[in-house]
Write an enzyme that holds these catalytic residues in place. Sequence first.
Site, PDB file in Angstrom:
ATOM      1  N   SER A 195       9.063   4.719  -2.627  1.00 28.15           N
ATOM      2  CA  SER A 195       9.107   4.105  -3.956  1.00 28.15           C
ATOM      3  C   SER A 195      10.300   4.642  -4.752  1.00 28.15           C
ATOM      4  CB  SER A 195       7.777   4.359  -4.681  1.00 28.15           C
ATOM      5  OG  SER A 195       7.708   3.655  -5.900  1.00 28.15           O
ATOM      6  N   HIS A 312       3.797  -1.671  -7.832  1.00 34.11           N
ATOM      7  CA  HIS A 312       4.076  -2.455  -6.618  1.00 34.11           C
ATOM      8  C   HIS A 312       3.130  -3.641  -6.478  1.00 34.11           C
ATOM      9  CE1 HIS A 312       6.992   0.538  -5.453  1.00 34.11           C
ATOM     10  NE2 HIS A 312       6.085   1.479  -5.660  1.00 34.11           N
TER      11      HIS A 312
END
Length: 416
Positions: A195, A312
């Site tokens: 990430s 996400h």
Amino acid sequence: MNLYKVVTKSPKLFGKNCLSADLECVTYSAIRKFYISKKCENEKKNKTEESPLKKLLNDSASFQDVNVQNQEQQWATLPYVQGTKIRKQGDYFAEKPKKDPRESSIILFPGQGTQFVGMAKDLMKFPMAQDLFDLASYILKYDLLKLCLEGPKEKLDQTKYCQPAILVSSLAAIERLKEERPNAIENCVATAGFSLGEITALIFAGAIGFERGLRLVQIRGEAMQLASETYKGGMVTVMYGPDSKLNEACVKAKEWAVDKGDPFPECRVANYLYPHCKVVAGSESALDYIEKSAKEYNLRKIRRLPVSGGFHSDLMQPALEPFRKALNKLEINDPVVGVYSNVDGKKYKDAEHIRKQLPKQIVKPVKWEQLLHTLYERSQGEYFPRTFECGPGTSLRAILKQVNTKACVTYFNIEV
């Protein structure tokens, strides 16, 4: 702050066009004078409360080349004669003959959630790590090192603060690795990050300069924080088995959220971690349904994560455009060591691929399990490279062990 040392000894962190002036013009006294000038102090005192995202997006215009107005500003431009070739971070990775895989290395960077009060304490004995924090604090306009060392935890855990903190701590860990195991840097064959850590990996690989990368992460963190406040949500880790019905559970949970009147009903897999373990992001009612209906869908274990939003997933849509806008102002170079994307687990091809793919990561699942399979793919009998996790925590080691036990044998953590 020893800014002269940062500028002259680490130009690789700043990209090619971040700074521009003759080296003779850049003196420590000029640097120091500019840094603590009364003008800067007065501007700081007279600043009104920042309007978070709009201010950051306006500031992102600083990604463009700076026109020097006076001699004191020349420390903020390149301290080399025009035309000088600047070595970037990734210049360690010039093409070399193939070596024994055991002498090569893969460097991984962690993401949000790994932060803790006291991180970076072990890095303060490395001067370049200290300088990175000094420069970061100047860019961010707050004392980042103090926040890392002393907290408070409630502030450090906020998305807009923890993302820059983890980024700088991870790059400072690279400075430690350079001192203790220089061959790990020189023989690096690939890098990736979870990430937020993907941006850290791109900075490490020379695709993005440190200053611009830090500003980009500042905007990313602020935009994601605002998105979390706009659409309330969260994340849960789900352990499941062959007889589990996780996809069906997510569909039903989203329908439940619609019936309950969630402003933005959402429930989907957000992180692919390892076999039989995923992270699900969703709106509040959807996650409540998943937790209460675990047995109905044969879900083995569910644990709510201490995060402020459904990262996400489509709950982050409000953060997508601000991040893309900031990225489009940024100079991106081709990475000089392979960097792998969270979106599809594959290696970035070039700078343009990064520009198009990176924004998708905000609303798409992190395919970390797939990325690890690609990254550690080897012919039968071939040795694995050493793996170094640079940054707070050892969360990536636990995942690697589940995905590829043999590769994990030569794993090392560079503590912060």
